[in-house]
Design a protein around this motif. Structure first.
Motif, short mmCIF file in Angstrom:
data_model
loop_
_atom_site.label_atom_id
_atom_site.label_comp_id
_atom_site.label_asym_id
_atom_site.label_seq_id
_atom_site.Cartn_x
_atom_site.Cartn_y
_atom_site.Cartn_z
N SER A 271 10.23 15.35 -13.54
CA SER A 271 11.63 15.70 -13.79
C SER A 271 11.81 17.17 -14.16
O SER A 271 12.94 17.60 -14.44
CB SER A 271 12.18 14.82 -14.91
OG SER A 271 12.16 13.46 -14.52
N ALA B 250 15.44 10.42 -18.12
CA ALA B 250 14.48 10.67 -17.03
C ALA B 250 13.40 9.60 -16.96
O ALA B 250 12.77 9.42 -15.92
CB ALA B 250 13.84 12.04 -17.22
N ARG C 61 10.08 4.24 -13.54
CA ARG C 61 11.24 4.64 -14.35
C ARG C 61 12.26 3.51 -14.44
O ARG C 61 13.48 3.75 -14.41
CB ARG C 61 11.90 5.90 -13.79
CG ARG C 61 10.95 7.06 -13.55
CD ARG C 61 11.73 8.30 -13.17
NE ARG C 61 10.88 9.33 -12.61
CZ ARG C 61 11.19 10.62 -12.58
NH1 ARG C 61 12.32 11.04 -13.10
NH2 ARG C 61 10.38 11.49 -12.02
#
Length: 283
Positions: A4, A133, A111
């Motif tokens: 990220s 994130a 994620r």
């Protein structure tokens, strides 16, 4: 976090884990004081004892963090430990956020975990970009960090109870002559289509207890903490107590390396099914 675009400094008591992340762009830290310049520090520690060992002392995390820095704890610790950490960080001019997660390592890699976050709003605002994130959803719980830990313990109790129920039902169906995979698809394709039923029930149905997403000793710890909180507030949890004892029993049999979904394995063996214990052949 690296993917990220965050600048990441990594410390671990197991140096090879640091080395693995340095190869993909992280900066390695050999001691906790190397984190002094970090504005946000995330820890993923297994229990209160590990947290105390890392945070306290002249060379610990509290002494290493700078003023205004935020410590985000993603591990499952006790509410009392979270309260104590908030007080200690405030005394050092720092902030503390509890952010335990719902999900397993596979979901974390994608994620897709859920974050239960609690702490002072100023600290929460600062850490929100990182939490966003890492997860698919952030549930803001309260300004008291310990509230997130209580909710996480409650969620783990519910998961354990669901796995115990799935294990019993699948054994009933196996012993009644059903094909496990067929009835599992019926169950999880109708009323029982939650992530817990499908994910952990699938592990039980497939007898997939290794590698462990959460090992049995950690599950024992989480249910013990939940039962202590229940005693503190006088909440009666008889079924949770039974499942806690079953988890303890599995540890007593030497199954500590198995995933906690091995509750299904214990039920199968209690019912006379000769299911193999994973890893026994290698011992």
């Amino acid at each position: 976090m690296l993917e990220s675009g965050f600048q990441v400094v990594v410390y671990d008591r197991n140096p090879p884990r640091v080395a693995a992340l340095v190869t993909v762009g992280a900066q390695g830290a050999s001691v906790l004081s190397d984190l002094a310049s970090c504005e946000i520090i995330l820890t993923a520690l297994s229990d209160d004892q590990a947290m105390i060992a890392v945070c306290d002392g002249p060379h610990g995390l509290l002494a290493s963090m700078g003023a205004g820095a935020v410590h985000v704890s993603t591990g499952t610790i006790s509410p009392e430990a979270a309260e104590a950490l908030e007080r200690k960080h405030e005394a050092c001019g720092q902030a503390f956020v509890s952010a335990p997660v719902l999900g397993n390592p596979d979901l974390a890699r994608q994620r897709l975990i859920f974050v239960l976050a609690a702490g002072k709003m100023s600290a929460m605002k600062k850490v929100m970009p990182i939490l966003e994130a890492l997860s698919q959803k952030i549930c803001v719980i309260a300004e008291q960090p310990e509230k997130a830990n209580i909710l996480k313990l409650a969620a783990n109790v519910l998961t354990a109870l669901t796995m115990q129920g799935m294990g019993e039902v699948l054994v009933l169906l196996r012993k009644s002559g059903f094909n496990e995979r067929d009835v599992f698809e019926v169950l999880t394709g109708t009323l029982f289509d939650s992530r817990v039923h499908k994910g952990y029930g699938g592990k039980i149905m497939q007898k997939h207890y290794l590698p462990a997403g959460m090992t049995l000793p950690l599950a024992v710890k989480d249910l013990r903490l939940a039962l202590l909180q229940a005693e503190k507030v006088q909440a009666v949890m008889p079924t949770a107590a039974i499942v806690h004892d079953r988890l303890v029993g599995m540890c007593a049999q030497g199954w500590e390396n198995l995933d906690w979904s091995a509750l299904g394995l214990l039920t199968a063996r209690d019912s006379g099914l000769a299911d193999d214990v994973p890893g026994r052949d290698e011992e």
